[in-house]
Design a protein around this motif. Structure first.
Motif, mmCIF file in Angstrom:
data_model
loop_
_atom_site.group_PDB
_atom_site.id
_atom_site.type_symbol
_atom_site.label_atom_id
_atom_site.label_comp_id
_atom_site.label_asym_id
_atom_site.label_seq_id
_atom_site.Cartn_x
_atom_site.Cartn_y
_atom_site.Cartn_z
ATOM 1 N N LEU A 147 -30.035 -23.052 -14.800
ATOM 2 C CA LEU A 147 -31.116 -23.908 -14.291
ATOM 3 C C LEU A 147 -32.301 -23.070 -13.803
ATOM 4 C CD1 LEU A 147 -28.960 -26.377 -12.090
ATOM 5 C CD2 LEU A 147 -29.966 -26.869 -14.336
ATOM 6 N N TYR A 162 -33.656 -40.010 -4.730
ATOM 7 C CA TYR A 162 -33.573 -38.596 -5.101
ATOM 8 C C TYR A 162 -34.902 -37.860 -5.072
ATOM 9 C CZ TYR A 162 -34.826 -40.127 -9.893
ATOM 10 O OH TYR A 162 -35.449 -40.662 -10.983
ATOM 11 N N LEU A 216 -29.322 -44.047 -9.549
ATOM 12 C CA LEU A 216 -29.981 -44.150 -8.235
ATOM 13 C C LEU A 216 -31.417 -44.632 -8.403
ATOM 14 C CD1 LEU A 216 -28.823 -40.891 -6.387
ATOM 15 C CD2 LEU A 216 -27.687 -43.106 -6.531
ATOM 16 N N ARG A 220 -36.100 -40.317 -16.850
ATOM 17 C CA ARG A 220 -34.889 -40.729 -17.589
ATOM 18 C C ARG A 220 -34.967 -40.315 -19.052
ATOM 19 N NH1 ARG A 220 -34.090 -46.731 -14.946
ATOM 20 N NH2 ARG A 220 -33.303 -45.923 -12.961
ATOM 21 N N GLU A 263 -35.572 -24.751 -12.602
ATOM 22 C CA GLU A 263 -35.531 -25.800 -11.572
ATOM 23 C C GLU A 263 -35.655 -25.283 -10.159
ATOM 24 O OE1 GLU A 263 -36.155 -28.445 -12.715
ATOM 25 O OE2 GLU A 263 -35.272 -28.592 -14.708
ATOM 26 N N VAL A 321 -30.391 -39.931 -12.192
ATOM 27 C CA VAL A 321 -31.674 -40.574 -12.477
ATOM 28 C C VAL A 321 -31.512 -41.945 -13.139
ATOM 29 C CG1 VAL A 321 -32.785 -38.321 -12.678
ATOM 30 C CG2 VAL A 321 -32.136 -39.550 -14.756
ATOM 31 N N THR A 322 -30.299 -42.264 -13.600
ATOM 32 C CA THR A 322 -30.136 -43.613 -14.141
ATOM 33 C C THR A 322 -29.481 -44.546 -13.121
ATOM 34 O OG1 THR A 322 -28.122 -42.847 -15.243
ATOM 35 C CG2 THR A 322 -30.075 -43.030 -16.615
ATOM 36 N N ALA A 358 -27.242 -25.672 -19.519
ATOM 37 C CA ALA A 358 -26.487 -26.079 -18.336
ATOM 38 C C ALA A 358 -25.167 -26.692 -18.789
ATOM 39 C CB ALA A 358 -27.299 -27.102 -17.543
ATOM 40 N N SER A 373 -35.597 -31.848 -4.500
ATOM 41 C CA SER A 373 -34.625 -32.811 -3.976
ATOM 42 C C SER A 373 -33.635 -33.310 -5.028
ATOM 43 C CB SER A 373 -35.356 -33.975 -3.314
ATOM 44 O OG SER A 373 -36.376 -34.479 -4.162
ATOM 45 N N LEU A 374 -34.097 -33.566 -6.253
ATOM 46 C CA LEU A 374 -33.160 -34.017 -7.293
ATOM 47 C C LEU A 374 -32.066 -32.966 -7.498
ATOM 48 C CD1 LEU A 374 -32.047 -35.516 -9.797
ATOM 49 C CD2 LEU A 374 -33.995 -34.648 -11.099
ATOM 50 N N PHE A 375 -32.459 -31.702 -7.556
ATOM 51 C CA PHE A 375 -31.460 -30.661 -7.824
ATOM 52 C C PHE A 375 -30.598 -30.338 -6.599
ATOM 53 C CE2 PHE A 375 -33.682 -30.638 -11.729
ATOM 54 C CZ PHE A 375 -32.686 -30.358 -12.651
ATOM 55 N N GLU A 426 -25.389 -31.485 -16.845
ATOM 56 C CA GLU A 426 -26.221 -32.388 -17.659
ATOM 57 C C GLU A 426 -25.888 -33.849 -17.342
ATOM 58 O OE1 GLU A 426 -25.590 -31.746 -21.830
ATOM 59 O OE2 GLU A 426 -27.241 -33.068 -22.429
ATOM 60 N N ILE A 479 -27.104 -34.892 -13.806
ATOM 61 C CA ILE A 479 -28.549 -35.166 -13.768
ATOM 62 C C ILE A 479 -28.815 -36.568 -14.313
ATOM 63 C CG2 ILE A 479 -30.825 -34.484 -14.663
ATOM 64 C CD1 ILE A 479 -29.721 -31.577 -14.883
ATOM 65 N N ARG A 480 -28.240 -36.859 -15.479
ATOM 66 C CA ARG A 480 -28.438 -38.183 -16.088
ATOM 67 C C ARG A 480 -27.940 -39.298 -15.177
ATOM 68 N NH1 ARG A 480 -26.636 -36.702 -22.265
ATOM 69 N NH2 ARG A 480 -28.552 -35.560 -22.722
ATOM 70 N N GLU A 530 -39.763 -33.302 -4.757
ATOM 71 C CA GLU A 530 -39.629 -32.537 -6.002
ATOM 72 C C GLU A 530 -40.513 -31.294 -6.048
ATOM 73 O OE1 GLU A 530 -37.120 -33.168 -7.418
ATOM 74 O OE2 GLU A 530 -36.711 -35.293 -7.199
#
Lengths: 397, 397
Positions: free
Chosen positions: A249, A67, A62, B56, A252, A59-60, A47, A287-289, A52, A55-56, B252
């Motif tokens: 992806l 998400y 929020l 993470r 995903e 998740v760090t 990706a 949902s994350l993607f 990349e 994504i990081r 997800e």
């Protein structure tokens, strides 16, 4: 005890995956570096860095509920709006979130569309040869007849052939450009002829004929040439899109369906898409993607490796005397077997631990498909084997 | 022009989602803190800290291709093995990766199972009332007859009623414990009676009757009592599981199907599951979350808030004279309307900005469903409204 149809499908499975699994086992035996596995369309480039990082960041920065929660069935409003705005900027359209239904990838997009539009077992959907083998599974699985129209020798659409297949039961024509397995982008005039013919046929039968555009490779193009944006040329177009290949992806499962407002009975189509997604068990796209796409819809794919691989392979194969159309996009090359027997060609390649997929499953048994979404080193290594194979055929003559 | 069935489904949509959307609009007007929205089963507790940390860790320590790539259709071998080992440790089974098929959540699991086992339009699948409304959509959508059996007054299985519904066309019985909408866990003896009856009926009709266990709430239980593990009691059990509720990952889309080796013609069932997943367009379960599950399959859910909410609500409602079964699990309470008109009860609650779902969609129109997967503050606020409503009904008598 179980559905015969599903059992057969489960047992036959995808020829592509079978070869891939053969390759995995071979790699365990002789080392992955010694297997030239050109079977699967699994992007070799990671990706893009922006994806990349996004994504990081999500998740760090929020909290998980921001998400991981359900979204509405068509997807998060802001993600859909971001997709619509991106299309508007590129193609001069005026879409908003109500034109976009986020899905779990291209296979989901296609199945949801088929299930939404198929009304009876008499309905027919026309696919152009060569074609991605799962189209047959999906169309028949959702209850319509799978009808084939052969492309011209240069693997562009043969409008006369297509026209012959259209009748009162024709529900849709499916096209895929850049094409899997050939990499061909159907040229502008080719598409214009298609549109003219379809408009004439819609009138003749006094009912809409959908043009379904399967576009996972829209962004994977090597030169200036790019695929036409069909909703601007033909009102009853439905687009099935996926970020599997363009943003690397594939695992995903994230894509979309575009239902343009110009399509006849737009509201009904969108409602039927919603109903169909529900019946198929698609609660919402991951949902994350969905959040990743909102930020990254404009990110350009990493296609330099694919371009390099295409250039090396194409010039070498042509020089050796192979018949192969030059792929303008995607990451596949459809190579004609020197003795017009694609299966034989693949079997011979196997002797040198080079894995290709017989063209039979794509509707053309004279050919073999090569996926060049691999490290360039493997492409370079393959050249000698192609030369040896050509020599073998020449000797046999 | 489109499928009438899909169009109707898309337009009718889910009653639950409609109320949720009413709530969202109301929140925009009067502030989210003033809407007591008990409509949706969207977990209010975030994913457990271990899950958050694992996500993470994966996206910071691994390279994108390690977690974004395709997996095999049933899922990554190591993730499936982790699930099998977790079940083995808890239930004394001897599963391995070949018993587990990872899916895009419970709705996917169920649809894949239905499509795999349904052989003809005559096939019948029996569901127990009260039931999750989408069961009807899924079963009819995959082409079988949806047959209802009413539960006993205490909302446990009524085995005699169930038995009356079984005939030569019965393909499967579907149960859901802890139950949505009642929170009831079917007791051990209740399940044992079910199993005896099913075994007798299998013999009588000389063909297998599957027991499909829909278990998204298996981990969400409040006391010692826990749902029976059905594959240990009945060979022809198929389990549909999801981590949506147990690990608070509803968006997800990650779950699994368990096909025990003891099931008749295990190999054929697993193959039909594979075929069905392919036909429905499920290429693989989302790959990043397959990796998350591998690490977190043993993580315990955060259910303290749900337990607290259940305790506050249940004791208050019983004290006011409401008829409501005490939920042993899940996060729903199924409340009988004082005038036995669930719709009327929901309408009256709306006057106080409290949103419940009429029981009609769950097959019992005397009731209303309350989802207590919300902040405890909202549960506390609701008590006074329930009191006012009961007073209204008492006055009208």
């Amino acid at each position: 005890m179980v559905s015969k149809k599903m059992l057969d499908l489960g047992n036959i499975r995808s020829g592509i995956r079978d070869i891939y699994e053969y390759g995995t086992k071979l790699a365990e035996k002789i080392g992955v570096e010694n297997v030239l596995d050109f079977s699967l369309g699994n992007p070799s480039t990671p990706a893009p860095r922006e994806v990349e990082n996004t994504i990081r960041h999500i998740v760090t920065e929020l909290s998980p509920k921001d998400y991981n929660s359900y979204t509405s069935a068509p997807g998060d409003k802001n993600s859909r709006l971001a997709v619509a705005k991106n299309l508007n900027a590129r193609f001069g359209t005026d879409y908003d979130e109500n034109n976009i239904f986020l899905t779990c990838g291209a296979a989901a997009s296609l199945n949801i569309i088929f299930k939404a539009i198929i009304e009876s077992e008499e309905d027919e959907i026309i696919v152009n040869t060569p074609y991605f083998p799962d189209y047959k599974v999906f169309i028949e699985g959702q209850g319509a007849k799978f009808v084939l129209a052969k492309c011209s020798d240069d693997l562009t659409l043969d409008i006369a052939e297509l026209e012959k297949r259209i009748n009162v039961n024709t529900k849709a024509v499916l096209i895929n450009s850049p094409n899997n397995p050939s990499g061909i982008i159907y040229p502008k005039e080719n598409i214009e002829d298609l549109v003219k013919m379809l408009n004439r046929k819609q009138k003749e039968y006094a009912h809409p004929i959908f043009l379904i555009s399967d576009e996972p490779y829209r962004e994977v193009v090597f030169e200036e040439e790019s695929p036409e944006f069909l909703p601007n040329l033909y009102n009853n177009t439905l687009v099935a899109y996926s970020w599997s290949k363009s943003l690397s992806l594939p695992g995903e499962r994230i894509g979309y369906i575009l239902v343009p407002k110009k399509a006849i009975d737009y509201t009904d189509i969108f409602a039927a898409i919603s109903g169909s997604a529900r019946v198929l068990g698609y609660v919402c796209a991951p949902s994350l993607f969905q959040k990743v796409i909102k930020e990254c819809v404009g990110v350009k794919p990493n296609i330099d490796v694919y371009r390099t691989n295409r250039n090396i392979l194409y010039s070498a194969l042509i020089e050796m005397g192979y018949v192969v159309p030059n792929p303008s996009g995607a990451f596949y090359m459809f190579i004609k077997s020197p003795n017009s027997d694609g299966r034989d060609f693949c079997e011979r390649a196997k002797n040198y631990n080079m894995l290709l997929v017989p063209g039979e499953g794509f509707g053309m048994k004279e050919y073999a498909r090569l996926s060049f979404c691999v490290d360039t080193q493997k492409v370079e290594k393959s050249i000698n084997i192609f030369r040896i194979l050509m020599d073998e055929y020449n000797k046999n003559n």
